[in-house]
Design an enzyme around this catalytic site. Structure first.
Site, mmCIF file in Angstrom:
data_model
loop_
_atom_site.group_PDB
_atom_site.id
_atom_site.type_symbol
_atom_site.label_atom_id
_atom_site.label_comp_id
_atom_site.label_asym_id
_atom_site.label_seq_id
_atom_site.Cartn_x
_atom_site.Cartn_y
_atom_site.Cartn_z
ATOM 1 N N ARG A 52 -9.449 -6.289 -5.268
ATOM 2 C CA ARG A 52 -10.748 -5.843 -5.346
ATOM 3 C C ARG A 52 -11.553 -6.130 -6.489
ATOM 4 O O ARG A 52 -10.860 -6.760 -7.622
ATOM 5 C CB ARG A 52 -10.782 -4.113 -5.215
ATOM 6 C CG ARG A 52 -10.098 -3.610 -3.838
ATOM 7 C CD ARG A 52 -10.115 -2.339 -3.628
ATOM 8 N NE ARG A 52 -9.795 -1.823 -2.312
ATOM 9 C CZ ARG A 52 -10.041 -0.619 -1.831
ATOM 10 N NH1 ARG A 52 -10.740 0.203 -2.494
ATOM 11 N NH2 ARG A 52 -9.574 -0.367 -0.644
ATOM 12 N N HIS A 70 -14.469 7.252 -5.403
ATOM 13 C CA HIS A 70 -12.937 7.437 -5.948
ATOM 14 C C HIS A 70 -12.787 8.753 -6.730
ATOM 15 O O HIS A 70 -11.860 9.526 -6.535
ATOM 16 C CB HIS A 70 -12.499 6.096 -6.428
ATOM 17 C CG HIS A 70 -12.398 4.918 -5.761
ATOM 18 N ND1 HIS A 70 -11.579 4.910 -4.681
ATOM 19 C CD2 HIS A 70 -12.851 3.776 -6.284
ATOM 20 C CE1 HIS A 70 -11.883 3.657 -4.119
ATOM 21 N NE2 HIS A 70 -12.760 2.801 -5.000
ATOM 22 N N THR A 127 -0.479 -2.393 -3.633
ATOM 23 C CA THR A 127 -0.090 -3.753 -4.255
ATOM 24 C C THR A 127 -1.224 -4.660 -3.899
ATOM 25 O O THR A 127 -1.275 -5.532 -4.376
ATOM 26 C CB THR A 127 1.322 -4.273 -3.808
ATOM 27 O OG1 THR A 127 1.632 -4.139 -2.307
ATOM 28 C CG2 THR A 127 2.292 -3.202 -4.530
ATOM 29 N N GLU A 128 -1.848 -4.245 -2.631
ATOM 30 C CA GLU A 128 -3.097 -5.364 -2.214
ATOM 31 C C GLU A 128 -4.390 -4.843 -2.746
ATOM 32 O O GLU A 128 -5.210 -5.747 -3.022
ATOM 33 C CB GLU A 128 -3.154 -5.290 -0.467
ATOM 34 C CG GLU A 128 -2.050 -5.856 0.109
ATOM 35 C CD GLU A 128 -0.616 -5.035 0.061
ATOM 36 O OE1 GLU A 128 -0.827 -3.757 0.170
ATOM 37 O OE2 GLU A 128 0.466 -5.753 0.058
ATOM 38 N N ASN A 129 -4.558 -3.753 -3.434
ATOM 39 C CA ASN A 129 -5.612 -3.187 -4.085
ATOM 40 C C ASN A 129 -6.006 -4.142 -5.352
ATOM 41 O O ASN A 129 -7.160 -3.989 -5.750
ATOM 42 C CB ASN A 129 -5.827 -1.682 -4.356
ATOM 43 C CG ASN A 129 -5.780 -1.078 -3.182
ATOM 44 O OD1 ASN A 129 -5.293 0.017 -3.208
ATOM 45 N ND2 ASN A 129 -6.371 -1.384 -2.107
ATOM 46 N N TRP A 130 -5.360 -4.826 -5.686
ATOM 47 C CA TRP A 130 -5.462 -5.813 -6.997
ATOM 48 C C TRP A 130 -6.558 -6.738 -6.641
ATOM 49 O O TRP A 130 -7.340 -7.368 -7.398
ATOM 50 C CB TRP A 130 -4.209 -6.472 -7.460
ATOM 51 C CG TRP A 130 -3.227 -5.661 -8.332
ATOM 52 C CD1 TRP A 130 -2.160 -5.396 -7.753
ATOM 53 C CD2 TRP A 130 -3.301 -4.863 -9.458
ATOM 54 N NE1 TRP A 130 -1.150 -4.380 -8.613
ATOM 55 C CE2 TRP A 130 -2.055 -4.293 -9.715
ATOM 56 C CE3 TRP A 130 -4.234 -4.770 -10.480
ATOM 57 C CZ2 TRP A 130 -1.811 -3.433 -10.809
ATOM 58 C CZ3 TRP A 130 -4.037 -4.194 -11.754
ATOM 59 C CH2 TRP A 130 -2.567 -3.368 -11.653
ATOM 60 N N ASP A 176 -7.989 7.700 2.745
ATOM 61 C CA ASP A 176 -8.698 6.189 2.895
ATOM 62 C C ASP A 176 -10.177 6.845 3.223
ATOM 63 O O ASP A 176 -10.571 8.085 3.792
ATOM 64 C CB ASP A 176 -8.282 5.521 4.013
ATOM 65 C CG ASP A 176 -9.014 4.423 4.351
ATOM 66 O OD1 ASP A 176 -9.595 3.831 3.479
ATOM 67 O OD2 ASP A 176 -8.823 3.783 5.242
ATOM 68 N N ASN A 220 -13.052 6.476 0.739
ATOM 69 C CA ASN A 220 -13.777 6.779 -0.545
ATOM 70 C C ASN A 220 -15.024 5.970 -0.624
ATOM 71 O O ASN A 220 -16.000 6.444 -0.927
ATOM 72 C CB ASN A 220 -12.926 6.482 -1.797
ATOM 73 C CG ASN A 220 -12.070 7.546 -1.967
ATOM 74 O OD1 ASN A 220 -11.461 8.548 -1.311
ATOM 75 N ND2 ASN A 220 -10.900 7.041 -2.659
ATOM 76 N N GLY A 221 -14.630 4.676 -0.285
ATOM 77 C CA GLY A 221 -15.708 3.563 -0.553
ATOM 78 C C GLY A 221 -16.871 3.956 0.542
ATOM 79 O O GLY A 221 -18.307 4.055 0.221
HETATM 80 C C1 FPP Z 1 -9.075 3.853 -0.298
HETATM 81 O O1 FPP Z 1 -10.283 3.858 0.284
HETATM 82 C C2 FPP Z 1 -8.685 4.439 -1.352
HETATM 83 C C3 FPP Z 1 -8.060 4.127 -2.470
HETATM 84 C C4 FPP Z 1 -7.813 2.747 -2.771
HETATM 85 C C5 FPP Z 1 -7.837 4.946 -3.570
HETATM 86 C C6 FPP Z 1 -7.425 6.289 -3.441
HETATM 87 C C7 FPP Z 1 -7.541 7.039 -4.528
HETATM 88 C C8 FPP Z 1 -7.983 8.365 -4.382
HETATM 89 C C9 FPP Z 1 -7.944 8.968 -3.324
HETATM 90 C C10 FPP Z 1 -8.236 9.217 -5.523
HETATM 91 C C11 FPP Z 1 -6.900 9.954 -6.067
HETATM 92 C C12 FPP Z 1 -5.901 9.011 -6.617
HETATM 93 C C13 FPP Z 1 -5.111 9.220 -7.879
HETATM 94 C C14 FPP Z 1 -4.091 8.246 -7.961
HETATM 95 C C15 FPP Z 1 -4.948 10.388 -8.621
HETATM 96 P P1 FPP Z 1 -11.339 2.923 0.351
HETATM 97 O O2 FPP Z 1 -11.845 2.805 -1.230
HETATM 98 O O3 FPP Z 1 -10.586 1.559 0.689
HETATM 99 O O4 FPP Z 1 -12.561 3.321 1.256
HETATM 100 P P2 FPP Z 1 -13.190 2.576 2.137
HETATM 101 O O5 FPP Z 1 -12.098 1.897 3.216
HETATM 102 O O6 FPP Z 1 -14.134 3.641 2.944
HETATM 103 O O7 FPP Z 1 -14.027 1.335 1.429
#
Ligand code: FPP
Length: 258
Positions: free
Chosen positions: A80, A46, A75-78, A29, A31-32
């Site tokens: 976005r 990401h 399954t909830e990330n759809w 968690d 990345n964003g």
């Molecule tokens: C949640 O962070 C992260 C994800 C929904 C994507 C996770 C994917 C990776 C770390 C890359 C590797 C994946 C694969 C399948 C090879 P967020 O985007 O919700 O971060 P935020 O809470 O800061 O917005």
């Protein structure tokens, strides 16, 4: 419907002091937020997350971890924005394209767990190829949870058992925790000893709900793209301070109570 080995912790309390976690699960968690702090688009967060995954998969076997399950897409990330979903859908390709040869060579068995529903034919092909290329490996097991949800995992296992009963292959009384667990997406892997969530958030977000029953949780204040082997080492050190009781009491306390 054949029962697989019972992987549910049973019997005496286990002290995790010194023993490394055999199965670690990570909610990748942050990345964003990582991207936002740098005024970059979330997609670049990401992509940086993929690089962190590569680092951790390389480092984990040397920490005596044997199973690593990572949450790549829920399954909830759809829900976005479409452009972000498209970027997330491209991540397995981005990862396997560069790393599958090394994973294959280094004895890593890859499984992509989760629902096929909604995934493109190309993406499914990439995932199945990664699984096939590494199918004979058994040094280290990497589960990439993609289009995965803990509730859906439980419902799918229940459906499989209901179908076996309807087809006369099983009776309702045959159902045990061990049999049910063997039908989950994680199959015959032991449940995670340690679940790690970086980024400061402290929740499970529908990840491995059944399997998490007796996991230890470590929450870390680092965003996933910045995650390094040292962070994983710190999570393991924290795990090793825990006293795992599985609902029992430690022998000394039992004497005191008597
Ligand atoms: C949640 O962070 C992260 C994800 C929904 C994507 C996770 C994917 C990776 C770390 C890359 C590797 C994946 C694969 C399948 C090879 P967020 O985007 O919700 O971060 P935020 O809470 O800061 O917005």
């Amino acid at each position: 419907m054949a029962a697989q080995k019972n992987t549910t912790p049973a019997g005496a309390p286990a002290d995790s002091a010194e023993a490394p976690p055999l199965h670690v699960a990570i909610v990748m968690d942050g990345n964003g937020r990582w991207a936002k702090r740098r005024a970059l688009p979330r997609t670049l967060g990401h992509r940086a997350g993929v690089e962190a995954l590569k680092r951790i998969v390389e480092a984990a076997p040397d920490m005596n971890i044997r199973w690593l399950t990572v949450f790549g897409f829920s399954t909830e990330n759809w829900s976005r924005p479409a452009a972000e979903v498209a970027e997330l859908m491209a991540l397995p390709k981005r990862y396997f394209e560069t790393d599958i040869a090394r994973l294959e060579r280094e004895g890593v068995r890859v499984r992509v767990i989760g629902s096929d529903k909604g995934l493109s034919r190309d993406l499914l092909k990439i995932c199945r190829e990664a699984e096939q290329r590494t199918a004979k490996n058994d040094r280290f097991f990497l589960n990439v949870a993609f289009n995965y949800g803990g509730k859906a995992d439980i419902v799918d296992a229940a459906r499989k058992f209901a179908e076996a009963v309807a087809a006369g292959r099983a009776r309702p009384d045959d159902l045990t925790e061990a049999l049910f667990e063997s039908q989950l997406a994680t199959g015959d892997a032991p449940p995670p000893d340690l679940i790690v969530r970086p980024s400061g958030e402290q929740r499970l977000s529908n990840f491995m709900l059944w399997q998490a029953a007796y996991a230890e949780f470590v929450f870390q204040d680092v965003l996933w793209p910045d995650y390094t082997a040292a962070h994983l080492q710190a999570a393991i050190a924290e795990f090793q301070t825990r006293n795992r009781r599985y609902g029992a009491v430690v022998p000394d306390d039992a004497l005191a109570a008597g």
